[in-house]
Design a protein around this motif. Structure first.
Motif, PDB file in Angstrom:
ATOM      1  N   GLY A  21       0.810  -1.212   0.000  1.00  0.00           N
ATOM      2  CA  GLY A  21       0.000   0.000   0.000  1.00  0.00           C
ATOM      3  C   GLY A  21       0.841   1.258   0.000  1.00  0.00           C
ATOM      4  O   GLY A  21       0.515   2.244  -0.682  1.00  0.00           O
ATOM      5  N   LEU A  22       1.957   1.240   0.759  1.00  0.00           N
ATOM      6  CA  LEU A  22       2.839   2.411   0.793  1.00  0.00           C
ATOM      7  C   LEU A  22       3.492   2.648  -0.564  1.00  0.00           C
ATOM      8  O   LEU A  22       3.634   3.790  -1.010  1.00  0.00           O
ATOM      9  CB  LEU A  22       3.920   2.231   1.875  1.00  0.00           C
ATOM     10  N   PHE A  23       3.886   1.569  -1.236  1.00  0.00           N
ATOM     11  CA  PHE A  23       4.468   1.723  -2.576  1.00  0.00           C
ATOM     12  C   PHE A  23       3.440   2.305  -3.557  1.00  0.00           C
ATOM     13  O   PHE A  23       3.780   3.104  -4.431  1.00  0.00           O
ATOM     14  CB  PHE A  23       5.001   0.387  -3.105  1.00  0.00           C
ATOM     15  N   PHE A  24       2.184   1.893  -3.390  1.00  0.00           N
ATOM     16  CA  PHE A  24       1.148   2.454  -4.255  1.00  0.00           C
ATOM     17  C   PHE A  24       0.970   3.948  -3.998  1.00  0.00           C
ATOM     18  O   PHE A  24       0.796   4.736  -4.928  1.00  0.00           O
ATOM     19  CB  PHE A  24      -0.177   1.715  -4.054  1.00  0.00           C
ATOM     20  N   LEU A  25       1.031   4.357  -2.722  1.00  0.00           N
ATOM     21  CA  LEU A  25       0.897   5.779  -2.378  1.00  0.00           C
ATOM     22  C   LEU A  25       2.036   6.603  -2.970  1.00  0.00           C
ATOM     23  O   LEU A  25       1.833   7.707  -3.482  1.00  0.00           O
ATOM     24  CB  LEU A  25       0.892   5.944  -0.855  1.00  0.00           C
ATOM     25  N   VAL A  26       3.250   6.054  -2.886  1.00  0.00           N
ATOM     26  CA  VAL A  26       4.410   6.753  -3.461  1.00  0.00           C
ATOM     27  C   VAL A  26       4.205   6.929  -4.962  1.00  0.00           C
ATOM     28  O   VAL A  26       4.459   8.002  -5.521  1.00  0.00           O
ATOM     29  CB  VAL A  26       5.714   5.968  -3.168  1.00  0.00           C
ATOM     30  N   ASN A  27       3.700   5.868  -5.613  1.00  0.00           N
ATOM     31  CA  ASN A  27       3.478   5.937  -7.060  1.00  0.00           C
ATOM     32  C   ASN A  27       2.386   6.938  -7.411  1.00  0.00           C
ATOM     33  O   ASN A  27       2.443   7.597  -8.450  1.00  0.00           O
ATOM     34  CB  ASN A  27       3.111   4.548  -7.595  1.00  0.00           C
ATOM     35  N   LEU A  28       1.389   7.065  -6.520  1.00  0.00           N
ATOM     36  CA  LEU A  28       0.297   8.008  -6.751  1.00  0.00           C
ATOM     37  C   LEU A  28       0.843   9.444  -6.856  1.00  0.00           C
ATOM     38  O   LEU A  28       0.444  10.215  -7.720  1.00  0.00           O
ATOM     39  CB  LEU A  28      -0.692   7.887  -5.585  1.00  0.00           C
ATOM     40  N   PHE A  29       1.796   9.765  -5.973  1.00  0.00           N
ATOM     41  CA  PHE A  29       2.441  11.089  -6.060  1.00  0.00           C
ATOM     42  C   PHE A  29       3.352  11.170  -7.279  1.00  0.00           C
ATOM     43  O   PHE A  29       3.434  12.202  -7.937  1.00  0.00           O
ATOM     44  CB  PHE A  29       3.263  11.357  -4.793  1.00  0.00           C
TER      45      PHE A  29
END
Length: 445
Positions: free
Chosen positions: A312-320
């Protein structure tokens, strides 16, 4: 379980049909829920030929299907920009089939074959859909670190087969290897895969260069293959493990505290989350090495929790990254002003990452601290270090990205989409609701 594998094999043509991108993802969710509905008990079940499931492998198979479905959901940019999305789907499907076969294998050699084969689709993900030209170097790091450590394991398995004429997990518990080389051969491959400190350099490199789907599967499943393999081989080398595990345990705990400090000086968001994975896995190695049932059960629960939370954290980083074209903390500042609802998800996942209640991370970490301190009270200082700094770098990640003076260029992007909120919710929900079913994780050994 054979019916699920046949179902997945027949999905291969669907990957190459028109307008079937979301259909494949829906099929993955369908497989997941049908698997849960299948009746199972707490012992070995669904045994066919060389394949079978127990609770340990069943949980990891479910996690694999869940993460692969979320990978497709979070990679919609590949679909909209038409970046060979048919081959992308085919790649993820092959990876999922290989992972399910890895966790289902009862034969040690088959486990080795599928364990190594899962590298190939991951490598294609990094080579084919990675961001920078350095992805070639990162892919080679991943390949050679893992292959170099795994060849001794293969030699060890061949020797066991030549002596005993079987390689089945269920029967291998009946005999014990007493040679030091065997102990090293059978554990080192899995320690590199975890990865243990000193052989961890391939992980941050691979994460930084991989696309979001590659990072999600690396953090979610491929690191867990090491822990799963160690649980399977420890009964064979039990006599030596009682004497030698102290070296790995001290090394991984010292490494975990050092890596936690390294997290505090990262300015690349993805690199920070990747190093935090190494710190969490050092605790898992410690829990496995003490050879206590508490250590094994709670290592399993932390592996499941970390797989979902880190993904989930990797997805959040990718979102930015998709909006600002940068993963630097110097540019991703003051995001609370622009995307307050995403800040809530940052807070929820960062708090899970630092083992705040009611996440399964808390259950796993408390159990691991108990089991390691029960083994020796002198390692308490290292555990205090790891626990404190895991909270410190999670807070650092959250506060630096959400607060502070924002970059004026940040005005030029859109808000998050409903699909992205759904992906975040589906990462967060299992981490915080599996605590209600924690008896399965803790009493499995």
């Amino acid at each position: 379980m054979l019916k699920f594998l046949v179902f997945l094999l027949f999905m291969i043509p669907i990957c190459f049909m028109k307008n079937m991108f979301w259909m494949v993802q829906n099929m993955f969710f369908f497989v997941f829920f049908v698997m849960i509905l299948c009746n199972f008990n707490l012992s070995m079940f669904s045994v066919q030929f060389f394949f079978g499931l127990d609770l340990l492998s069943f949980g990891l198979v479910l996690l694999s299907v869940w993460i692969c479905a979320l990978m497709i959901m979070s990679s919609s940019s590949i679909y909209f920009m038409k970046l060979n999305f048919n081959y992308f789907l085919f790649n993820i499907l092959c990876l999922l089939i290989l992972l399910i076969l890895t966790f289902m294998s009862l034969n040690m050699f088959l486990f080795y074959v599928f364990f190594e084969s899962s590298l190939i689709p991951t490598l294609f993900l990094i080579f084919g859909w990675g961001y920078q030209p350095e992805r070639l170097q990162a892919g080679l790091y991943l390949l050679f670190y893992t292959l170099f450590a795994s060849l001794p394991l293969l030699m060890g398995l061949f020797f066991i087969f030549s002596e005993e004429f079987f390689l089945n997990f269920l029967f291998m518990k009946e005999f014990s290897l007493v040679h030091l080389l065997f102990y090293f051969f059978l554990t080192f491959a899995f320690l590199v895969k975890m990865p243990m400190f000193l052989v961890h350099l391939w992980l941050p490199k691979a994460h930084v260069e991989a696309p979001v789907s590659g990072s999600m599967i690396l953090a979610g499943i491929l690191l867990k293959l090491g822990g799963y393999g160690m649980i399977r081989v420890f009964p064979i080398i039990l006599g030596l493990s009682l004497k030698m595990n102290i070296f790995w345990l001290i090394l991984s705990l010292v490494g975990g505290s050092l890596v936690s400090l390294m997290c505090l000086r990262q300015i690349d968001l993805k690199s920070l989350v990747a190093y935090s994975s190494v710190a969490h896995m050092s605790l898992v190695i410690g829990g496995l090495m003490v050879l206590l049932s508490w250590g094994w059960g709670f290592s399993y629960s932390l592996m499941i929790a970390h797989g979902l939370c880190s993904s989930g954290l990797f997805f959040l980083v990718n979102l930015f990254y998709e909006r600002l074209e940068s993963r630097s903390l110097l540019i991703n500042k003051g995001m609370l002003s622009f995307m307050p609802s995403i800040s809530m998800w940052w807070f929820l996942l960062c708090s899970s990452n630092m083992a705040a209640p009611p996440s399964v991370n808390l259950l796993g970490e408390i159990g691991l601290l108990n089991s390691i301190v029960g083994w020796s009270k002198y390692v308490m200082l290292l555990l205090i270090f790891i626990s404190f700094f895991s909270a410190a770098y999670s807070l650092y990640l959250y506060s630096y990205s959400q607060h502070g003076k924002f970059n004026i260029a940040n005005y030029s992007f859109s808000f998050a989409l409903k699909r992205e909120y759904l992906v975040l919710f589906l990462h967060w929900l299992p981490v915080n609701f599996l605590i209600l079913k924690s008896d399965l994780m803790v009493f499995m050994f």
